[in-house]
Design a protein around this motif. Structure first.
Motif, mmCIF file in Angstrom:
data_model
loop_
_atom_site.group_PDB
_atom_site.id
_atom_site.type_symbol
_atom_site.label_atom_id
_atom_site.label_comp_id
_atom_site.label_asym_id
_atom_site.label_seq_id
_atom_site.Cartn_x
_atom_site.Cartn_y
_atom_site.Cartn_z
ATOM 1 N N TYR A 284 -21.887 -31.063 -0.372
ATOM 2 C CA TYR A 284 -21.287 -31.678 -1.016
ATOM 3 C C TYR A 284 -20.654 -33.537 -0.050
ATOM 4 N N ILE B 253 -6.846 -29.062 -2.251
ATOM 5 C CA ILE B 253 -8.345 -29.435 -2.365
ATOM 6 C C ILE B 253 -8.607 -28.533 -2.606
ATOM 7 N N ASP B 254 -8.320 -27.110 -1.702
ATOM 8 C CA ASP B 254 -8.672 -26.162 -1.841
ATOM 9 C C ASP B 254 -9.200 -25.490 -3.575
ATOM 10 N N ASP C 82 -23.002 -24.818 1.926
ATOM 11 C CA ASP C 82 -23.130 -23.634 1.799
ATOM 12 C C ASP C 82 -24.894 -23.276 2.231
ATOM 13 N N VAL D 231 -12.240 -20.190 -5.803
ATOM 14 C CA VAL D 231 -10.293 -20.417 -5.112
ATOM 15 C C VAL D 231 -10.687 -20.403 -4.446
ATOM 16 N N PHE D 232 -10.425 -20.851 -3.762
ATOM 17 C CA PHE D 232 -9.829 -20.095 -1.776
ATOM 18 C C PHE D 232 -8.427 -20.202 -1.682
ATOM 19 N N ARG E 244 -24.133 -15.385 1.638
ATOM 20 C CA ARG E 244 -23.549 -16.825 1.250
ATOM 21 C C ARG E 244 -22.771 -17.112 2.074
ATOM 22 N N ILE F 36 -12.652 -29.675 5.305
ATOM 23 C CA ILE F 36 -11.324 -30.916 5.092
ATOM 24 C C ILE F 36 -11.227 -31.089 3.496
ATOM 25 N N ALA F 37 -12.497 -31.988 3.522
ATOM 26 C CA ALA F 37 -12.377 -32.319 2.075
ATOM 27 C C ALA F 37 -13.935 -31.488 1.248
ATOM 28 N N GLU G 33 -17.902 -29.199 1.602
ATOM 29 C CA GLU G 33 -18.040 -28.198 1.776
ATOM 30 C C GLU G 33 -19.659 -28.288 1.751
ATOM 31 N N SER H 92 -17.791 -28.953 -7.803
ATOM 32 C CA SER H 92 -16.573 -28.940 -7.764
ATOM 33 C C SER H 92 -17.423 -28.805 -6.134
ATOM 34 N N LEU H 93 -16.078 -28.756 -5.196
ATOM 35 C CA LEU H 93 -17.060 -29.236 -4.054
ATOM 36 C C LEU H 93 -17.774 -27.439 -4.159
ATOM 37 N N SER H 94 -17.979 -26.893 -3.942
ATOM 38 C CA SER H 94 -18.902 -26.276 -3.718
ATOM 39 C C SER H 94 -19.926 -26.362 -4.305
ATOM 40 N N TRP I 251 -26.111 -26.335 -0.063
ATOM 41 C CA TRP I 251 -25.605 -27.269 -0.954
ATOM 42 C C TRP I 251 -25.215 -27.728 0.210
ATOM 43 N N LEU J 21 -2.612 -30.283 2.466
ATOM 44 C CA LEU J 21 -4.287 -30.935 1.900
ATOM 45 C C LEU J 21 -5.251 -29.632 1.415
ATOM 46 N N SER K 76 -5.337 -20.953 2.318
ATOM 47 C CA SER K 76 -3.894 -22.029 3.198
ATOM 48 C C SER K 76 -2.974 -22.238 1.158
ATOM 49 N N ARG L 214 -16.308 -19.299 5.124
ATOM 50 C CA ARG L 214 -15.992 -17.775 3.758
ATOM 51 C C ARG L 214 -17.247 -17.457 3.979
ATOM 52 N N ARG M 76 -12.683 -25.741 -4.460
ATOM 53 C CA ARG M 76 -13.751 -25.502 -4.629
ATOM 54 C C ARG M 76 -14.080 -23.805 -5.008
ATOM 55 N N ASP M 77 -15.298 -23.204 -4.981
ATOM 56 C CA ASP M 77 -14.953 -21.915 -5.830
ATOM 57 C C ASP M 77 -15.999 -21.086 -5.408
ATOM 58 N N TYR N 157 -27.080 -20.375 0.494
ATOM 59 C CA TYR N 157 -27.655 -19.399 -0.172
ATOM 60 C C TYR N 157 -28.713 -19.016 0.373
ATOM 61 N N ALA O 285 -10.676 -37.885 -0.692
ATOM 62 C CA ALA O 285 -11.529 -37.272 -1.361
ATOM 63 C C ALA O 285 -11.582 -37.235 -2.768
ATOM 64 N N PHE O 286 -13.256 -37.616 -3.348
ATOM 65 C CA PHE O 286 -12.751 -37.292 -4.273
ATOM 66 C C PHE O 286 -13.463 -38.154 -4.558
#
Lengths: 275, 378
Positions: free
Chosen positions: B125, A234-235, B112, A241-242, B101, B107-108, B110, A152-154, B123, A231, A245, B91, A238-239, B114, A47-48
């Motif tokens: 990732y 990791i949330d 999206d 934040v989730f 949206r 897991i790591a 996303e 961010s992930l989002s 989007w 894990l 979990s 979500r 997100r944007d 919109y 991740a990342f």
């Protein structure tokens, strides 16, 4: 008592070696990435990891993702498993309790020492990863609005302050997760005089939990597995934040800490100390 | 004596631990019980009408959709396979039909989508890419947004407007005291057995949908809110943000229409297996026809060999039954309630893909009509 345990923790070379090895893995990966300039594509690899080449400030998150599945729980299991079983194995537990030191106080001191080890380990990994990341990949100078900003992930841009805040929250979450796992090893440590045996019991729980995670048939029990929400940190990236979990993970780990510490107390308080 | 005292003390301590563990483990069940008994009541027909008009109701929350259809990995359609055969975590922030949206969580990562007044922006990732889609997507494969309870319920209701409904016991879903109704498709040829929908009786917002297949005791698709807030989300959440560190591209809808590759140009038949051609260009894409009505409708597309070959291979690996049709062969894959037939004409060597929530016999009849056609003949 807590001071004594902390001193023992700090003076034991084995613990420092463990911390060194923990920090070494992200460093080695960073060197390879830096030399080759070949990061895995987003969504692949750790991740990342895909994003660190453009901004080293994200490397602590990538480093934590690297050590979390095996290295970190392994070191926590070894340290926590040694808590009581180590004293019994070396024959010092009996003398320790003669001083006199209440068993509950000793158990609390061991738990505090474990918590300190977990915090030090995770913070050390994050700090060394930050230094490594910024040194090898750059960062800081690349602010939001310029290429290199962290995404961010989002998909939203994260400012340095925002990133730091989320990293701190993630570190806090991982600390709680590892403490929940460490208490399993502490509990096992009250049953045996072999610290290796206690650590292996904790690792057996880790492996069993990880295997059940992959099994659809185990769905009803998954929310109770110790590794289920590991894990969820990791949330934080997100944007927005989730929290779902994250909240569940914190509650679950709090449950493990309370129940297994109580079980450790129940076993240790009336146990015959023979060594 | 002393040993007995110690033993009793140990028993008391362990009893305390057991009680503590039991209390903690039972907390979720207690919280569920305290959230209230479901008492909602609504006339099923009136609730269906309310659900059909609920598109303007805003909401935000978290949805889990679980499909158990066992769809094999299909070429270029891996997302669809996982959507129908696994659990999708989504979500969603919905303001109105032209501003929402949703984000599919992995897991790591996303993904999206919109949706705004000017079109869609996605989007991903994994590809580190913000993609602006110009225009309205004419044809797309089902995606996570289609499985959100409000979307799925409205879509099914629009296709079964006159089918009979019966009441279901109410249930609490994500804190909503929801009334339910069961919809049984009237068309005898559809493979959908029943659709159970629970919705907020005040606003008509669907909160849980279960789709059952004929011959199956368990629903093959369950989608429900696990968190729900009926307040409208702020526009800051539903508006795409472009990070300078991420890639950005603009694509036209034609690019997305080619998910399955270019569809072969082929004259469409006005009637197949007794079902009338309802749309000659599904979503504006030439070569794809929609036959029949309601849940028993099915799509037909002539696909190029580059798609037909791997599609046949995947279907065969997934256990598709091979059979003969007039002047051709047909692979029939039934994953209740979905039925798919991949037919190949021995006359023209063309591949045809037929799919729908309909009995395999109907699709094979339709395939036989297609494979027996000579090139260019209507």
């Amino acid at each position: 008592m807590i001071g004594v345990e902390l001193r023992k923790l700090m003076l034991r070379p084995r613990n420092w070696l463990t911390l060194l090895l923990l920090c070494l893995l992200p460093f080695i990966v960073a060197v390879f990435l830096s030399v080759s300039q070949l990061a895995p594509p987003p969504g692949q690899g750790g991740a990342f990891l895909s994003a660190v080449l453009s901004n080293g400030e994200l490397y602590p998150a990538a480093a934590l993702a690297m050590v979390l599945p095996i290295f970190l729980p392994l070191s926590v299991a070894v340290t926590a498993g040694d808590s009581i079983a180590g004293e019994a194995g070396t024959g010092t537990l009996r003398y320790l309790l003669i001083r006199p030191v209440g068993r509950v106080r000793l158990l609390i001191a061991k738990l505090v020492a474990l918590a300190v080890f977990v915090v030090v380990a995770i913070v050390l990994v994050a700090v060394t990863a930050l230094i490594t990341g910024v040194t090898l990949f750059g960062g800081g100078a690349e602010a939001v609005g310029q290429p290199g900003a962290v995404t961010s992930l989002s998909g939203a841009a994260l400012s340095s302050d925002d990133l730091a805040l989320r990293l701190l929250a993630a570190i806090g979450y991982i600390v709680v997760s590892m403490l929940g796992f460490g208490v399993i090893a502490l509990f096992a440590s009250t049953f045996t005089e072999s610290s290796l045996g206690a650590a292996l019991i904790a690792l057996a729980v880790l492996i069993t939990s990880s295997v059940l995670e992959t099994l659809d048939a185990a769905t009803p029990v998954k929310p109770y597995l110790p590794t289920h929400y590991w894990l969820a940190w990791i949330d934080f990236f997100r944007d927005p934040v989730f929290w779902r979990s994250i909240d569940s993970g914190l509650l679950l780990q709090a449950g493990y800490i309370v129940v297994l510490f109580a079980a450790s107390w129940a076993n240790f308080a009336t146990k015959d100390i023979t060594s | 004596m002393a040993a007995r005292v110690v033993r009793r003390a140990a028993q008391r301590r362990w009893a305390l631990v057991v009680v503590l563990a039991a209390v903690l483990v039972s907390i979720p069940a207690v919280v569920t019980a305290l959230s209230g008994q479901a008492t909602a009541k609504a006339d099923p027909a009136a609730l269906r009408a309310l659900v059909a008009r609920s598109a303007s109701v805003p909401y935000q929350g978290y949805v889990e959709s679980t499909g158990s259809m066992g769809v094999p990995d299909l070429p270029r359609l891996a997302d669809l396979s996982s959507l129908l055969s696994g659990t999708t975590r989504t979500r969603v922030w919905y303001r109105n039909p032209s501003s929402y949206r949703y984000a599919v969580l992995t897991i790591a990562g996303e993904r999206d989508v919109y949706h705004g007044a000017l079109g869609e922006t996605t989007w991903d990732y994994e590809s580190d890419m913000l993609t602006e889609v110009v225009g309205e997507a004419p044809l797309r494969v089902p995606r996570a947004g289609d499985l959100l309870p409000p979307e799925l319920a409205r879509r099914i209701i629009s296709a079964t407007a006159t089918d009979p409904v019966t009441p279901l016991p109410p249930r609490v879903v994500a804190g909503v005291d929801a009334a339910g109704f069961r919809l049984v498709p009237a068309d005898p040829d559809t493979t959908v057995g029943a659709v159970d929908i629970w919705a907020d009786p005040a606003s008509g917002l669907p909160v849980r949908v279960e789709v059952g297949a004929k011959g199956k005791t368990r629903p093959i698709m369950v989608t429900q809110f696990l968190e729900l807030d009926r307040a409208a989300p702020p526009t800051s959440v539903t508006r795409p943000q472009r990070s300078p560190g991420a890639g950005y591209t603009i694509v036209s809808v034609e690019d997305l229409a080619g998910v399955l590759g270019a569809f072969s140009r082929f004259p469409q038949q006005p009637v197949l297996a007794g079902r009338v051609l309802r749309q000659t260009e599904v979503g504006g894409v030439h070569g794809v026809g929609l036959y029949g009505t309601g849940l028993a409708s099915f799509v037909v597309a002539a696909v190029p060999r580059s798609i037909g070959d791997p599609l046949s291979e995947s279907a065969t690996q997934a256990g598709a039954a091979k059979g003969e049709v007039t002047d051709g062969t047909a692979l029939t894959l039934s994953i209740p309630p979905l039925t798919m037939v991949i037919a190949r004409s021995t006359l023209t060597r063309r591949y045809f893909l037929l799919a729908g929530l309909i009995d395999a016999r109907v699709l094979r009849d339709a395939a036989g009509q297609l494979t027996s056609l000579l090139r260019g003949r209507r």
